[in-house]
Motif scaffolding. Structure first.
Motif, mmCIF file in Angstrom:
data_model
loop_
_atom_site.group_PDB
_atom_site.id
_atom_site.type_symbol
_atom_site.label_atom_id
_atom_site.label_comp_id
_atom_site.label_asym_id
_atom_site.label_seq_id
_atom_site.Cartn_x
_atom_site.Cartn_y
_atom_site.Cartn_z
ATOM 1 N N LEU A 11 41.562 43.724 53.390
ATOM 2 C CA LEU A 11 40.905 44.021 52.114
ATOM 3 C C LEU A 11 39.965 42.859 51.844
ATOM 4 C CD1 LEU A 11 43.591 45.340 49.586
ATOM 5 C CD2 LEU A 11 41.923 46.643 50.909
ATOM 6 N N VAL A 12 38.674 43.109 51.954
ATOM 7 C CA VAL A 12 37.660 42.098 51.674
ATOM 8 C C VAL A 12 37.247 42.310 50.220
ATOM 9 C CG1 VAL A 12 35.423 41.154 52.331
ATOM 10 C CG2 VAL A 12 36.966 42.095 54.090
ATOM 11 N N LEU A 13 37.776 41.471 49.346
ATOM 12 C CA LEU A 13 37.645 41.692 47.908
ATOM 13 C C LEU A 13 36.204 41.610 47.415
ATOM 14 C CD1 LEU A 13 40.899 39.830 46.927
ATOM 15 C CD2 LEU A 13 40.533 42.302 47.065
ATOM 16 N N ALA A 48 36.088 40.784 41.682
ATOM 17 C CA ALA A 48 36.331 40.016 42.905
ATOM 18 C C ALA A 48 36.518 38.532 42.589
ATOM 19 C CB ALA A 48 35.183 40.220 43.895
ATOM 20 N N GLU A 49 35.723 38.000 41.648
ATOM 21 C CA GLU A 49 35.895 36.604 41.222
ATOM 22 C C GLU A 49 37.276 36.397 40.620
ATOM 23 O OE1 GLU A 49 32.954 35.146 38.522
ATOM 24 O OE2 GLU A 49 31.359 35.205 40.017
ATOM 25 N N ALA A 50 37.700 37.316 39.759
ATOM 26 C CA ALA A 50 39.019 37.202 39.134
ATOM 27 C C ALA A 50 40.112 37.198 40.203
ATOM 28 C CB ALA A 50 39.239 38.338 38.136
ATOM 29 N N CYS A 51 39.974 38.055 41.215
ATOM 30 C CA CYS A 51 40.936 38.075 42.325
ATOM 31 C C CYS A 51 40.995 36.709 43.007
ATOM 32 C CB CYS A 51 40.548 39.133 43.350
ATOM 33 S SG CYS A 51 40.724 40.839 42.821
ATOM 34 N N ALA A 52 39.824 36.160 43.312
ATOM 35 C CA ALA A 52 39.759 34.865 43.999
ATOM 36 C C ALA A 52 40.450 33.782 43.174
ATOM 37 C CB ALA A 52 38.306 34.488 44.270
ATOM 38 N N VAL A 53 40.188 33.752 41.872
ATOM 39 C CA VAL A 53 40.792 32.738 40.997
ATOM 40 C C VAL A 53 42.312 32.880 40.992
ATOM 41 C CG1 VAL A 53 41.006 31.991 38.589
ATOM 42 C CG2 VAL A 53 38.743 32.382 39.584
ATOM 43 N N CYS A 54 42.820 34.100 40.856
ATOM 44 C CA CYS A 54 44.276 34.305 40.824
ATOM 45 C C CYS A 54 44.936 33.925 42.143
ATOM 46 C CB CYS A 54 44.603 35.759 40.495
ATOM 47 S SG CYS A 54 44.299 36.207 38.785
ATOM 48 N N LEU A 55 44.328 34.322 43.251
ATOM 49 C CA LEU A 55 44.921 34.026 44.552
ATOM 50 C C LEU A 55 44.909 32.535 44.853
ATOM 51 C CD1 LEU A 55 43.432 37.094 46.395
ATOM 52 C CD2 LEU A 55 45.884 36.643 46.051
#
Length: 179
Positions: free
Chosen positions: A7-9, A28-35
């Motif tokens: 999965l390429v966010l 996608a930014e929110a995903c990156a921050v959470c991960l």
């Protein structure tokens, strides 16, 4: 065991029928921050449980200080990130995609439908989608959230099925139930 899919966010930035490219890029930014907040590295495996059982390797853009300042509200960021991952999972695991945001008070977040080859939406509002995100939780809390979200969709029960997707970022895992 099969090799996990990817999965390429950042592909959220390409948009979906009900998600503009700008909104997708923000998810996608929110995903990156959470991960990254949970200490994950590129390629971390997301385990999917519930009515689907599989794994995906997650990839996202580098997190900048500007992104951290922008996404400083942990609850809001987690919710938006969960939407992003849920949208990608729905597209990978079902025939559906996000076709319309639901209105407040319906008990669910988005309508899902099928998209034909011409990009038209022939069967609108086929399936309901309710999503919830959690930064860190044990299995009991995740099961409780699944139960809560299933009950939340009750007022809109009728002819349309629903998917409930919980995304937990510390492990990371996703629990998907079809109602």
């Amino acid at each position: 065991m099969d090799k996990p899919q990817e999965l390429v966010l950042t592909k959220l930035g390409e948009g979906l029928p009900a998600i503009t490219p700008s909104f997708g890029a923000a998810l996608a930014e929110a995903c990156a921050v959470c991960l990254e907040d949970r200490g994950h590295l590129q390629g971390v495996e997301l385990t999917v449980n519930g009515d689907f059982t599989t794994t995906f390797r997650l990839y996202w853009q580098a997190v900048t200080q500007q992104m951290l300042r922008c996404w400083n509200d942990e609850e809001f960021t987690t919710e938006q990130a969960a939407y992003g991952i849920a949208f990608m999972l729905i597209r990978q695991l079902t025939e559906f995609t996000v076709i319309e945001r639901s209105r407040k008070g319906t008990g669910f977040d988005y309508w899902l439908g099928s998209e034909n080859e011409a990009g038209k939406l022939p069967f609108q509002n086929q399936v309901r989608l309710e999503v919830s995100g959690i930064r860190k939780a044990d299995d009991n809390r995740i099961r409780a959230r699944v139960k809560q979200k299933i009950e939340q969709t009750n007022p809109s029960d009728g002819e349309f099925p629903a998917y409930v997707i919980i995304v937990e970022f510390s492990r990371p895992i996703s629990f998907i139930v079809e109602k």
